[in-house]
Design an enzyme around this catalytic site. Structure first.
Site, PDB file in Angstrom:
ATOM      1  CB  THR A   9      -0.761   0.289   1.542  1.00 49.25           C
ATOM      2  OG1 THR A   9      -0.223   0.190   2.230  1.00 49.25           O
ATOM      3  CG2 THR A   9      -2.125  -1.268   1.128  1.00 49.25           C
TER       4      THR A   9
ATOM      5  CE1 TYR B 232       5.109   2.544   3.435  1.00 49.71           C
ATOM      6  CE2 TYR B 232       3.361   1.544   2.831  1.00 49.71           C
ATOM      7  CZ  TYR B 232       4.946   1.772   3.395  1.00 49.71           C
ATOM      8  OH  TYR B 232       5.833   0.762   3.542  1.00 49.71           O
TER       9      TYR B 232
ATOM     10  CB  SER C  14      17.025  -0.138   8.600  1.00 47.69           C
ATOM     11  OG  SER C  14      17.087  -0.688   7.868  1.00 47.69           O
TER      12      SER C  14
ATOM     13  N   GLY D  21      11.354   3.897  -1.852  1.00 47.67           N
ATOM     14  CA  GLY D  21      12.289   5.302  -2.993  1.00 47.67           C
ATOM     15  C   GLY D  21      13.789   4.374  -2.689  1.00 47.67           C
TER      16      GLY D  21
END
Length: 218
Positions: free
Chosen positions: A23, A52, A115, A121
């Site tokens: 998600t 998120y 972490s 990304g």
């Protein structure tokens, strides 16, 4: 590959569904329907995180599914994450309680400590893995999409996978990974996708798995 890879065993004695709905970056207003669609299509694992910024909507979808009798809470495996800014001992129970409140649940099946290496990304995502020539070649040979081949590779490597989509057709397509396999002669081609393999290794090594029912916490 047969349906014996529908689940993987955890060191806690529990089992995790091998394919879950991711998600991350699923927009508000879309993630609700994505969760509903995924569960009705057969997904039994939803991967989410408070950071998120859509976990509350995931919780609304889960509540709707449970109330409508589509399935029971014990049929689902829910993952959330402890963000890197909340690793101090005094911050952990606060973060967990907030996640449980957003998800409208009494327990989370898997709580990951995020972490920086495992943050969204990382380079394998930025590198647009699904457009890699080798992956396209393998998909063409197998008569599958790259969106099916990439997670299937993970399954054959013994890793649970989290394909992400809010598109109904793709959500269903991404679950079609259990009744076929990648031939051994094509497997070495994945090692040539250097960016993907390096970053995936970092991601797998960057998190640890922990099952935490609320009743056993703090």
């Amino acid at each position: 590959m047969s349906n014996d890879l529908l689940y993987f065993d955890l060191n806690t004695g529990g089992r995790i569904p091998s394919v879950g709905l991711g998600t991350w970056q699923s927009p508000l207003g879309e993630v609700y329907n994505a969760v509903i669609t995924a569960v009705k299509a057969g997904y039994r694992h939803i991967d989410c995180a408070r950071n998120y910024d859509n976990e509350e909507e995931v919780g609304q979808a889960l509540k709707k599914l449970f109330e409508d009798g589509v399935l029971k809470r014990e049929d689902m495996f829910i993952t959330s994450k402890l963000w890197s800014s909340d690793h101090a001992p005094e911050d952990v129970p606060v973060a967990l309680d907030a996640a449980l409140q957003d998800l409208q649940l009494d327990s989370i099946d898997l709580y990951l400590a995020y972490s920086k290496l495992g943050s969204p990304g990382t380079s394998w995502m930025k590198g647009d893995l699904l457009k890699k020539p080798n992956l396209n070649m393998i998909a063409e040979k197998l008569g599958k999409t790259t969106g099916q081949v990439a997670p299937h590779w993970g399954l054959q490597m013994g890793q649970s996978v989290l394909p992400k989509s809010t598109n109904e057709a793709r959500i269903r397509e991404n679950l079609d990974v259990f009744d076929w396999s990648i031939p051994e002669d094509l497997f070495p081609k994945f090692s040539e996708i250097e960016q993907a393999s390096t970053s995936l290794s970092l991601l797998f090594n960057a998190i640890f798995l922990l099952t935490i029912p609320k009743s056993l916490c703090w």
